[in-house]
Scaffold this active site. Structure first.
Site, short mmCIF file in Angstrom:
data_model
loop_
_atom_site.label_atom_id
_atom_site.label_comp_id
_atom_site.label_asym_id
_atom_site.label_seq_id
_atom_site.Cartn_x
_atom_site.Cartn_y
_atom_site.Cartn_z
N SER A 127 0.84 -1.20 0.00
CA SER A 127 0.00 0.00 0.00
C SER A 127 0.88 1.25 0.00
O SER A 127 1.64 1.46 -0.94
CB SER A 127 -0.96 -0.06 1.19
N ASP B 93 -10.12 -5.68 -2.96
CA ASP B 93 -9.47 -4.67 -2.11
C ASP B 93 -10.37 -3.44 -2.03
O ASP B 93 -10.73 -2.86 -3.05
CB ASP B 93 -8.12 -4.31 -2.76
N HIS C 277 -7.44 -6.05 1.14
CA HIS C 277 -6.23 -5.25 1.38
C HIS C 277 -5.43 -5.74 2.59
O HIS C 277 -4.42 -5.17 2.93
CB HIS C 277 -6.65 -3.79 1.59
N1 LIG Z 1 -7.54 2.74 9.26
C1 LIG Z 1 -7.92 2.53 7.89
C2 LIG Z 1 -7.31 1.31 7.32
C3 LIG Z 1 -5.83 1.34 7.37
C4 LIG Z 1 -5.24 0.15 6.68
O1 LIG Z 1 -5.94 -0.67 6.05
N2 LIG Z 1 -3.93 0.04 6.75
C5 LIG Z 1 -3.28 -1.02 6.07
C6 LIG Z 1 -2.18 -0.44 5.24
S1 LIG Z 1 -2.82 0.75 4.08
C7 LIG Z 1 -2.68 -2.01 7.04
O2 LIG Z 1 -1.81 -2.77 6.69
N3 LIG Z 1 -3.14 -2.00 8.30
C8 LIG Z 1 -2.56 -2.79 9.37
C9 LIG Z 1 -3.13 -4.16 9.51
O3 LIG Z 1 -3.96 -4.60 8.70
O4 LIG Z 1 -2.69 -4.85 10.44
C10 LIG Z 1 -9.41 2.45 7.78
O5 LIG Z 1 -10.05 2.47 8.81
O6 LIG Z 1 -9.92 2.36 6.65
#
Ligand SMILES: N[C@@H](CCC(=O)N[C@@H](CS)C(=O)NCC(=O)O)C(=O)O
Length: 279
Positions: free
Chosen positions: A147, A223, A256
């Protein structure tokens, strides 16, 4: 550099470390996985850049990368995604800007310019620290990420082909100039000068003649950020037009999350091993 913890893992060591960073003016944490091969020789190093909201722990715990890295004799380095606790106004206000959202660039706007220097931190300061403190072969370095970290890996590799001999990405932000996450971050860190934005946009870099080794990208079709933020078709078209080698795999039904990443992690490590070790 100080050691925070070390655990045995697939025949060698998974460690967490911290150091005072000159680039970010703060203490930075990072994780290193040493494969068994590192006990007797210097080994290739593979950097993994994580996405928004992540830390050095996220992929270390969730990506399932260590087993295959051990098999191929690759060291894994997983840095944090931004400076933390530097005390800038608003740094904790948003999940997609400030803390956890460094975007792997060197900010020029105040008040971010002094500390938000993740491009130079990853490319120079951390790389040199790893090469000095761990059994790393500096001539065999690769980079990948997810990402925001996929954007970081692509841009850092495209701008520095002499340093990074392999590159891949999971669901990268393919053109931050053309999506809301990127436009918000670039405006805040870089200002409104589009020429400086293009220096940190993988699609613009390819269009402007930058080249990297053969790129592997996996992108889940389910995604939730695909259409609004990631837009792999833009990068795919630019690579095709420019003759930049790219394998873009659309993975049916994957989202994602780290369930997607851990499913295809083995393929990515093998891609890097093929470039870095010839195995
Ligand atoms: N906080 C965001 C999502 C953030 C998110 O998906 N981050 C990804 C990277 S872009 C991630 O790897 N999060 C950490 C995880 O899944 O453990 C939301 O509420 O939509």
């Amino acid at each position: 550099m100080k050691t925070l913890s070390e655990q045995a893992c697939f025949g060698c060591i998974q460690g967490f470390y911290a150091h005072d960073s000159a680039e970010t003016g703060s203490e930075m944490r990072f994780a290193v996985y040493l494969p068994p091969a590192a006990t007797s020789a210097s080994v290739p190093v593979l950097y993994y850049l994580a996405g928004l909201t992540c830390t050095e722990e996220t992929a270390t715990i969730k990506a399932g990368a260590q087993r295959v890295a051990a098999e191929h004799g690759l060291m894994l380095v997983m840095p944090d995604t931004s400076p933390r606790g530097v005390g800038l106004p608003g740094e904790e206000d948003d999940w997609d800007f400030g803390t956890g959202a460094g975007f792997y660039l060197d900010a020029v706007m105040e008040p971010w310019a002094d500390c938000y220097r993740m491009y130079s931190y990853i490319r120079d300061e951390l790389r040199l620290l790893i090469n000095e403190k761990f059994p790393a072969d500096p001539d065999r370095t690769g980079i990948f990420g997810h990402s925001m970290g996929g954007h970081g890996a692509l841009t850092i590799a495209l701008k520095n082909p002499e340093l990074y001999k392999s590159v891949s990405a999971f669901a990268p932000i393919s053109s931050p100039m053309q999506c809301p996450w990127g436009q918000k971050a670039f405006t805040g860190y870089l200002g409104t000068d589009q020429a400086s934005w293009a220096e940190y946009d993988a699609t613009a870099l390819v269009k402007n003649g930058k080249r990297a080794p053969h790129i592997l990208i996996d992108q889940g079709t389910a995604d939730q950020f695909l259409c609004e933020q990631l837009k792999p078709e833009i990068f795919e078209a630019a690579c095709k037009e420019a003759g930049q080698p790219l394998t873009l795999r659309r993975q049916d039904g994957y989202d994602h999350s780290y369930y997607f990443i851990q499913t295809f992690m083995e393929d990515h490590i093998r891609h890097h091993a093929a470039h870095l070790t010839g195995t």
